[in-house]
Design a protein around this motif. Structure first.
Motif, PDB file in Angstrom:
ATOM      1  N   SER A 113       0.803  -1.213   0.000  1.00  0.00           N
ATOM      2  CA  SER A 113       0.000   0.000   0.000  1.00  0.00           C
ATOM      3  C   SER A 113       0.842   1.272   0.000  1.00  0.00           C
ATOM      4  O   SER A 113       0.392   2.310  -0.453  1.00  0.00           O
TER       5      SER A 113
ATOM      6  N   GLN B  85       3.586   3.809  -1.255  1.00  0.00           N
ATOM      7  CA  GLN B  85       4.259   4.093  -2.519  1.00  0.00           C
ATOM      8  C   GLN B  85       5.595   4.765  -2.228  1.00  0.00           C
ATOM      9  O   GLN B  85       5.629   5.831  -1.632  1.00  0.00           O
TER      10      GLN B  85
ATOM     11  N   TYR C 200      -0.663   1.546 -12.712  1.00  0.00           N
ATOM     12  CA  TYR C 200      -0.792   0.094 -12.581  1.00  0.00           C
ATOM     13  C   TYR C 200       0.375  -0.422 -11.757  1.00  0.00           C
ATOM     14  O   TYR C 200       1.520  -0.087 -12.038  1.00  0.00           O
ATOM     15  N   ARG C 201       0.069  -1.238 -10.766  1.00  0.00           N
ATOM     16  CA  ARG C 201       1.167  -1.769  -9.955  1.00  0.00           C
ATOM     17  C   ARG C 201       0.834  -3.156  -9.424  1.00  0.00           C
ATOM     18  O   ARG C 201      -0.333  -3.499  -9.245  1.00  0.00           O
ATOM     19  N   ALA C 202       1.876  -3.896  -9.175  1.00  0.00           N
ATOM     20  CA  ALA C 202       1.694  -5.256  -8.662  1.00  0.00           C
ATOM     21  C   ALA C 202       2.864  -5.609  -7.757  1.00  0.00           C
ATOM     22  O   ALA C 202       4.000  -5.219  -8.030  1.00  0.00           O
ATOM     23  N   LEU C 203       2.552  -6.299  -6.697  1.00  0.00           N
ATOM     24  CA  LEU C 203       3.592  -6.786  -5.789  1.00  0.00           C
ATOM     25  C   LEU C 203       3.929  -8.206  -6.219  1.00  0.00           C
ATOM     26  O   LEU C 203       3.064  -9.075  -6.224  1.00  0.00           O
ATOM     27  N   LEU C 204       5.167  -8.400  -6.607  1.00  0.00           N
ATOM     28  CA  LEU C 204       5.564  -9.710  -7.141  1.00  0.00           C
ATOM     29  C   LEU C 204       6.617 -10.378  -6.266  1.00  0.00           C
ATOM     30  O   LEU C 204       7.433  -9.707  -5.636  1.00  0.00           O
TER      31      LEU C 204
ATOM     32  N   GLU D 214       6.648 -14.811 -10.187  1.00  0.00           N
ATOM     33  CA  GLU D 214       5.269 -14.358 -10.448  1.00  0.00           C
ATOM     34  C   GLU D 214       5.240 -13.335 -11.582  1.00  0.00           C
ATOM     35  O   GLU D 214       6.186 -12.570 -11.775  1.00  0.00           O
ATOM     36  N   VAL D 215       4.126 -13.356 -12.281  1.00  0.00           N
ATOM     37  CA  VAL D 215       3.973 -12.462 -13.433  1.00  0.00           C
ATOM     38  C   VAL D 215       2.731 -11.596 -13.240  1.00  0.00           C
ATOM     39  O   VAL D 215       1.675 -12.099 -12.851  1.00  0.00           O
ATOM     40  N   ALA D 216       2.855 -10.307 -13.480  1.00  0.00           N
ATOM     41  CA  ALA D 216       1.684  -9.419 -13.456  1.00  0.00           C
ATOM     42  C   ALA D 216       1.186  -9.261 -14.882  1.00  0.00           C
ATOM     43  O   ALA D 216       1.985  -9.133 -15.809  1.00  0.00           O
TER      44      ALA D 216
END
Lengths: 131, 336
Positions: free
Chosen positions: A13, A15, A38-42, A46-48
């Motif tokens: 959460s 930034q 656009y964001r992803a926690l990897l 893992e692939v977003a």
């Protein structure tokens, strides 16, 4: 159990200060943001997956950033039939690339971490178009 | 004296039956009734079956779309795909719609824009949705270089942003930059794009992804409304562009689906968008892959795929009507 969970929630959460400015700098004064972040926690392999539609006769800039300065993001752009249109892996994992579409195309952008450098982290993707 | 016969309306017939029947007349009346009912049933049955199957077909289609937007992939091959907060679906910028309209050389028409009055937007849902709407309007005004309108609309955007506590994104420096650049369309679009992106990030940082989605919905609906309501001229470019929004609509539904039961406003919005998606089922998109060409020196790839949209004018008309209904729901706001 609680501590790792708390860590993940906090990490996802919050930034990191300045990361957006760094990413945005790749737009220079030439590209207009699509207004979304656009964001992803990897973690690990893992692939977003990002789904986007790109309009005909438009030049777009894709920017992929990590939360850390040295973080490398690998991203591939596919069409909806999973034909590979572009991979930054072929160009030293460059953080940005331009795509010009001669016809409106629905795409899937896959982003992942370079696990040789980092095993987990946040991936940011920005999309801008030229006017 | 009771004045009706067994051929009158239903209450009348029942009363007649109770008052007048003897054993013999009852028998005749009952036989006549049974005969008539049987004939009527034979005549009506095919229609009942036909409409019932239509309704079931429609229901199945609705269910399929609902399923489509709600289902998370359980395919094991997809298990490595991270769908972070389900926010991995992009919707094209409403500014691109404004650019498209401008390229069609349609005259400027401020009548179609949302009213500047915002006092009836009393919930975060309607404030967020209309923040998206005004953003699309602002882009349209900017592209037509209507500086006085731009100032008024930006003032409304500022007011809504303040009520949504988005002053981190719409900070003093950003506001000054916009106000100083009114009339410089490229700068305004860039600053607005970045500001809306910051607002999107702010919502996501503060566990308000639902509001981020509503802003995007408002912007998309308004851009579709402007495209379809600014002129009666229907050309191929308009048909293509409206039809091309089939997938962005699916993406929008994917974004909103997790919040569809949040309250009745979310539920209504998703329901209306699902109805629109149902109409879009009639739009067909032909696609052909052609290998891309890359120019490494300019860090540019030319994507040469081919997409062709087929949509008849009746479908375009229905899409236009439905967009108008959804837009009316958003701009009307809620009753106090």
């Amino acid at each position: 159990m609680i501590i790792p969970l708390f860590f993940i929630v906090t990490l996802s959460s919050a930034q990191p200060a300045g990361i957006m400015e760094t990413c945005q700098n790749y737009f220079k004064d030439k590209y207009i943001s699509d207004g979304q972040q656009y964001r992803a926690l990897l973690a690990g392999e893992e692939v977003a997956e990002f789904h986007a539609t790109f309009y005909k006769d438009n030049r777009y800039r894709l920017v992929a950033c990590g939360a850390r300065d040295n973080q490398t993001i690998v991203f591939n752009v596919y069409d909806k039939e999973r034909n590979l249109l572009f991979s930054n892996k072929d160009y030293d994992n460059t953080p940005y690339w331009d795509l010009y579409f001669s016809s409106t195309t629905d795409c899937i952008i896959e982003a992942r971490l370079d696990t040789n450098i980092q095993s987990s982290g946040i991936v940011y993707l920005l999309i801008g178009f030229e006017h | 004296m009771f004045m009706c016969s067994y051929q009158g309306n239903l209450p009348c017939r029942i009363t007649f039956f109770l008052l007048n029947c003897t054993k013999y007349t009852c028998k005749i009346i009952i036989m006549v009734y049974i005969k008539r009912c049987f004939i009527v049933l034979l005549m009506v049955l095919p229609f009942i079956l036909f409409f019932s199957s239509c309704k079931n077909g429609q229901k199945t289609k609705d269910d399929a779309i609902k399923q489509k937007v709600i289902t998370q992939s359980s395919d094991s091959s997809q298990s490595r795909i991270v769908k972070l907060n389900n926010k991995l679906f992009s919707v094209p910028s409403p500014y691109q719609a404004a650019i498209f309209i401008n390229e069609q050389e349609l005259p400027y028409n401020s009548e179609v824009l949302n009213d500047l009055q915002t006092s009836h937007y009393n919930s975060t849902f309607f404030r967020s949705a209309n923040l998206g709407v005004y953003g699309a309007d602002m882009a349209y005004i900017t592209l037509y270089e209507q500086s006085p309108d731009a100032m008024n609309y930006f003032s409304v955007i500022k007011g809504l942003a303040e009520k949504l506590q988005l002053m981190g994104a719409f900070n003093k420096s950003t506001i000054e930059r916009i106000e100083n650049n009114i009339g410089n369309q490229d700068s305004i679009l860039q600053i607005l794009g970045n500001t809306y992106r910051s607002a999107d990030g702010y919502f996501k940082d503060n566990d308000q992804e639902h509001l981020a989605c509503v802003v995007i919905s408002g912007g998309w609906i308004e851009s579709m409304y402007l495209m379809t309501h600014l002129g009666e001229k229907v050309n191929d470019a308009l048909i293509q562009r409206v039809g091309e929004n089939k997938i962005p609509l699916d993406n929008l539904l994917e974004l909103l689906a997790p919040y569809s039961n949040r309250d009745q406003d979310y539920e209504k919005l998703v329901g209306k968008l699902l109805n629109l998606a149902n109409i879009y089922e009639r739009v067909s998109i032909d696609y052909a892959y052609i290998k891309s060409e890359t120019d490494p020196d300019n860090k540019l790839t030319k994507v040469q795929t081919r997409t062709n949209v087929t949509m008849d004018k009746a479908t375009l008309h229905e899409i236009k009507k439905k967009i108008g209904e959804i837009r009316a729901f958003i701009v009307k706001g809620e009753a106090v």
